[in-house]
Motif scaffolding. Structure first.
Motif, PDB file in Angstrom:
ATOM      1  N   LEU A  26       0.833  -1.211   0.000  1.00 47.57           N
ATOM      2  CA  LEU A  26       0.000   0.000   0.000  1.00 47.57           C
ATOM      3  C   LEU A  26       0.864   1.256   0.000  1.00 47.57           C
ATOM      4  N   SER A  27       2.034   1.165   0.658  1.00 46.82           N
ATOM      5  CA  SER A  27       2.960   2.306   0.626  1.00 46.82           C
ATOM      6  C   SER A  27       4.354   1.810   0.970  1.00 46.82           C
ATOM      7  N   ASN A  28       5.360   2.561   0.491  1.00 45.57           N
ATOM      8  CA  ASN A  28       6.755   2.138   0.679  1.00 45.57           C
ATOM      9  C   ASN A  28       7.625   3.397   0.673  1.00 45.57           C
ATOM     10  N   LEU A  29       8.063   3.828   1.852  1.00 43.35           N
ATOM     11  CA  LEU A  29       8.801   5.096   1.989  1.00 43.35           C
ATOM     12  C   LEU A  29      10.240   4.873   2.432  1.00 43.35           C
ATOM     13  N   ILE A  30      11.141   5.660   1.873  1.00 45.98           N
ATOM     14  CA  ILE A  30      12.556   5.568   2.281  1.00 45.98           C
ATOM     15  C   ILE A  30      13.130   6.968   2.390  1.00 45.98           C
ATOM     16  N   THR A  31      13.892   7.216   3.469  1.00 48.91           N
ATOM     17  CA  THR A  31      14.715   8.430   3.457  1.00 48.91           C
ATOM     18  C   THR A  31      16.166   7.996   3.456  1.00 48.91           C
ATOM     19  N   ASN A  32      16.893   8.447   2.470  1.00 46.00           N
ATOM     20  CA  ASN A  32      18.326   8.151   2.411  1.00 46.00           C
ATOM     21  C   ASN A  32      19.050   9.200   3.225  1.00 46.00           C
ATOM     22  N   GLN A  33      20.186   8.796   3.790  1.00 56.10           N
ATOM     23  CA  GLN A  33      20.954   9.731   4.614  1.00 56.10           C
ATOM     24  C   GLN A  33      22.149  10.263   3.827  1.00 56.10           C
ATOM     25  N   ASP A  34      21.956  11.402   3.199  1.00 52.29           N
ATOM     26  CA  ASP A  34      23.011  11.977   2.361  1.00 52.29           C
ATOM     27  C   ASP A  34      24.252  12.376   3.154  1.00 52.29           C
ATOM     28  N   ILE A  35      24.059  12.539   4.459  1.00 56.49           N
ATOM     29  CA  ILE A  35      25.129  13.014   5.335  1.00 56.49           C
ATOM     30  C   ILE A  35      26.417  12.198   5.211  1.00 56.49           C
ATOM     31  N   HIS A  36      26.292  10.894   4.836  1.00 59.51           N
ATOM     32  CA  HIS A  36      27.478  10.016   4.807  1.00 59.51           C
ATOM     33  C   HIS A  36      28.370  10.247   3.589  1.00 59.51           C
ATOM     34  N   ARG A  37      27.816  10.859   2.566  1.00 62.27           N
ATOM     35  CA  ARG A  37      28.554  11.042   1.313  1.00 62.27           C
ATOM     36  C   ARG A  37      29.925  11.685   1.545  1.00 62.27           C
ATOM     37  N   ALA A  38      29.923  12.709   2.381  1.00 64.63           N
ATOM     38  CA  ALA A  38      31.141  13.476   2.622  1.00 64.63           C
ATOM     39  C   ALA A  38      32.237  12.616   3.249  1.00 64.63           C
ATOM     40  N   TYR A  39      31.846  11.493   3.871  1.00 64.14           N
ATOM     41  CA  TYR A  39      32.821  10.665   4.582  1.00 64.14           C
ATOM     42  C   TYR A  39      33.244   9.434   3.776  1.00 64.14           C
ATOM     43  N   GLY A  40      32.660   9.236   2.608  1.00 67.36           N
ATOM     44  CA  GLY A  40      33.043   8.097   1.773  1.00 67.36           C
ATOM     45  C   GLY A  40      32.582   6.764   2.324  1.00 67.36           C
ATOM     46  N   GLY A  41      31.611   6.757   3.200  1.00 64.85           N
ATOM     47  CA  GLY A  41      31.095   5.511   3.772  1.00 64.85           C
ATOM     48  C   GLY A  41      30.145   5.853   4.903  1.00 64.85           C
ATOM     49  N   VAL A  42      29.434   4.834   5.411  1.00 66.10           N
ATOM     50  CA  VAL A  42      28.446   5.098   6.457  1.00 66.10           C
ATOM     51  C   VAL A  42      29.142   5.302   7.804  1.00 66.10           C
ATOM     52  N   VAL A  43      28.820   6.415   8.478  1.00 62.69           N
ATOM     53  CA  VAL A  43      29.361   6.692   9.809  1.00 62.69           C
ATOM     54  C   VAL A  43      28.284   6.258  10.817  1.00 62.69           C
ATOM     55  N   PRO A  44      28.537   5.169  11.572  1.00 60.95           N
ATOM     56  CA  PRO A  44      27.482   4.585  12.418  1.00 60.95           C
ATOM     57  C   PRO A  44      26.789   5.574  13.346  1.00 60.95           C
ATOM     58  N   GLU A  45      27.552   6.422  14.017  1.00 57.10           N
ATOM     59  CA  GLU A  45      26.962   7.354  14.982  1.00 57.10           C
ATOM     60  C   GLU A  45      26.013   8.341  14.276  1.00 57.10           C
ATOM     61  N   LEU A  46      26.439   8.818  13.104  1.00 49.18           N
ATOM     62  CA  LEU A  46      25.578   9.748  12.348  1.00 49.18           C
ATOM     63  C   LEU A  46      24.327   9.026  11.849  1.00 49.18           C
ATOM     64  N   ALA A  47      24.495   7.748  11.479  1.00 51.59           N
ATOM     65  CA  ALA A  47      23.353   6.981  10.960  1.00 51.59           C
ATOM     66  C   ALA A  47      22.279   6.851  12.033  1.00 51.59           C
ATOM     67  N   SER A  48      22.674   6.502  13.264  1.00 51.07           N
ATOM     68  CA  SER A  48      21.627   6.306  14.280  1.00 51.07           C
ATOM     69  C   SER A  48      20.944   7.623  14.624  1.00 51.07           C
ATOM     70  N   ARG A  49      21.696   8.710  14.633  1.00 53.63           N
ATOM     71  CA  ARG A  49      21.055  10.016  14.907  1.00 53.63           C
ATOM     72  C   ARG A  49      20.065  10.373  13.802  1.00 53.63           C
ATOM     73  N   ALA A  50      20.452  10.118  12.560  1.00 52.55           N
ATOM     74  CA  ALA A  50      19.539  10.434  11.447  1.00 52.55           C
ATOM     75  C   ALA A  50      18.297   9.548  11.504  1.00 52.55           C
ATOM     76  N   HIS A  51      18.462   8.274  11.898  1.00 53.93           N
ATOM     77  CA  HIS A  51      17.278   7.407  12.046  1.00 53.93           C
ATOM     78  C   HIS A  51      16.308   8.001  13.065  1.00 53.93           C
ATOM     79  N   GLN A  52      16.857   8.512  14.164  1.00 49.46           N
ATOM     80  CA  GLN A  52      15.999   9.095  15.207  1.00 49.46           C
ATOM     81  C   GLN A  52      15.203  10.272  14.660  1.00 49.46           C
TER      82      GLN A  52
END
Ligand code: KG4
Ligand code: ZN
Length: 339
Positions: A26-52
């Motif tokens: 019925l619906s399918n939503l995603i928010t990508n976290q662009d914040i990691h781009r600058a670091y060349g990979g996923v930064v775990p601490e930033l990822a959890s804050r963005a999820h919140q």
């Protein structure tokens, strides 16, 4: 009575929510976290804050687009693992809170199983062929590379896996060496279309059985580039499309060879692809060629369901719901969580 499942995915850097009713999306939503781009990979601490920050608006919108309220949801399916612990914690805690507030059951979902079950997501407007059991599934993502026999929705056996890097990691790490942005897989894919795949040769590992290895390719790619750059500092920029095409061709060949071996050793000729790397046009094309030459039935998910999404979590939740496979409030996320 229809069964309505809210799916929540937060295992890495995408916060996603989806609603599935009786197996239909019925619906399918995603928010990508662009914040990691600058670091060349996923930064775990930033990822959890963005999820919140993202999780409430994403779930709100998923409900709104589905045209339902929380009171219409029968169960909440969430990713238990594998993934980044801090990221998983946000989804798990939120799912628990909702479950208590609404007094509805919780369903834990293995992210890898969900990638495979993405093949069973149905859309209202469109009939789509689904694989019959048993089938083989090549699961290729940023964190995992596995060959799986799927005997039933919830009965899967891993018959081969990577001993080091995942296929997606090979794309991403080699792309980084070329100075390309993260994630490099889709960038390599776009460049490869314009390049000559036979221009450069990179060695393929000789792994026994159905296991994979990609760390040697990454190292040889790095050394090859270093040597060439010493001779010509502009080597990468002058040859980037051919490099991308040759690299992609090598990864696709490693994967395809193992699928051929898996079909031969199991006798199963229904083959499915899953995970982020199954978005790769080279892999899709090559397996389509093999499938028509060898008489396999090939199943490739729609692009939106290849990379991380919550629809795959919701559909897994649906199959668990009809088996009354519920989860207690004492559930904790699992960074490592096998099939
Ligand atoms: O399944 P996924 O979204 O997340 C994980 O569970 O890991 O997969 C992400 C991976 C990344 O490594 C990304 O570079 C790769 O999938 N990927 C691709 C393509 N699109 C995504 N790799 C090659 N070609 C693509 N078109
Ligand atoms: Zn994934």
């Amino acid at each position: 009575m229809p069964i309505t499942i809210l799916g929540i995915e937060s295992s890495c850097d995408d916060t996603a929510a989806a609603i599935i009713r009786d197996g239909i999306i019925l619906s399918n939503l995603i928010t990508n976290q662009d914040i990691h781009r600058a670091y060349g990979g996923v930064v775990p601490e930033l990822a959890s804050r963005a999820h919140q920050a993202n999780i409430v608006p994403v779930i709100d919108q998923a409900l709104e687009r589905a045209g339902i309220g929380l009171e219409d949801v029968d169960a909440i399916a969430f990713t238990k693992g594998p993934g980044l612990l801090g990221s998983l914690l946000v989804g798990v805690s939120f799912a628990k809170g909702l479950s208590v507030a609404r007094n509805i059951p919780l369903i834990e979902v293995n992210h890898l199983q969900a990638h495979v079950l993405a093949h069973f997501i149905r859309e209202k407007e469109r009939e789509k062929a689904m694989p019959e059991f048993p089938f083989l599934c090549l699961l290729v993502s940023g964190g995992h590379t596995q060959m799986i026999i799927v005997r039933d929705h919830l009965d899967m056996e891993v018959i081969g896996m990577t001993t080091d890097d995942a296929a997606g990691e090979a794309f991403d790490k080699c792309a980084k060496v070329m100075g390309l942005p993260y994630p490099g897989g889709p960038v390599i894919d776009r460049m490869a279309v314009r390049g000559d795949k036979n221009r450069f040769r990179f060695s393929k590992p000789s792994m026994p059985g159905l296991d994979f290895s990609f760390s040697g390719l990454k190292t040889s790619f790095l050394y090859f580039l270093r040597e060439k750059i010493r001779e010509n500092p502009d080597f990468v920029s002058e040859n980037s499309d051919d490099l991308a095409a040759s690299l992609q061709h090598t990864i696709v060949s490693i994967l395809t060879d193992k699928v051929v071996e898996a079909v031969a050793s199991t006798g199963i000729t229904r083959v499915a692809l899953a995970g982020g790397v199954s978005a790769n046009s080279g892999l899709r094309g090559r397996l389509q060629e093999e499938a028509s030459a060898r008489g396999w039935q090939l199943f490739i998910p729609d692009f939106v369901y290849t990379t991380d999404n919550a629809a795959m979590i919701a559909i897994t939740g649906y199959y668990k719901y009809i088996r009354s496979d519920f989860t207690g409030l004492d559930v904790v996320p699992a960074a490592r969580y096998g099939l």
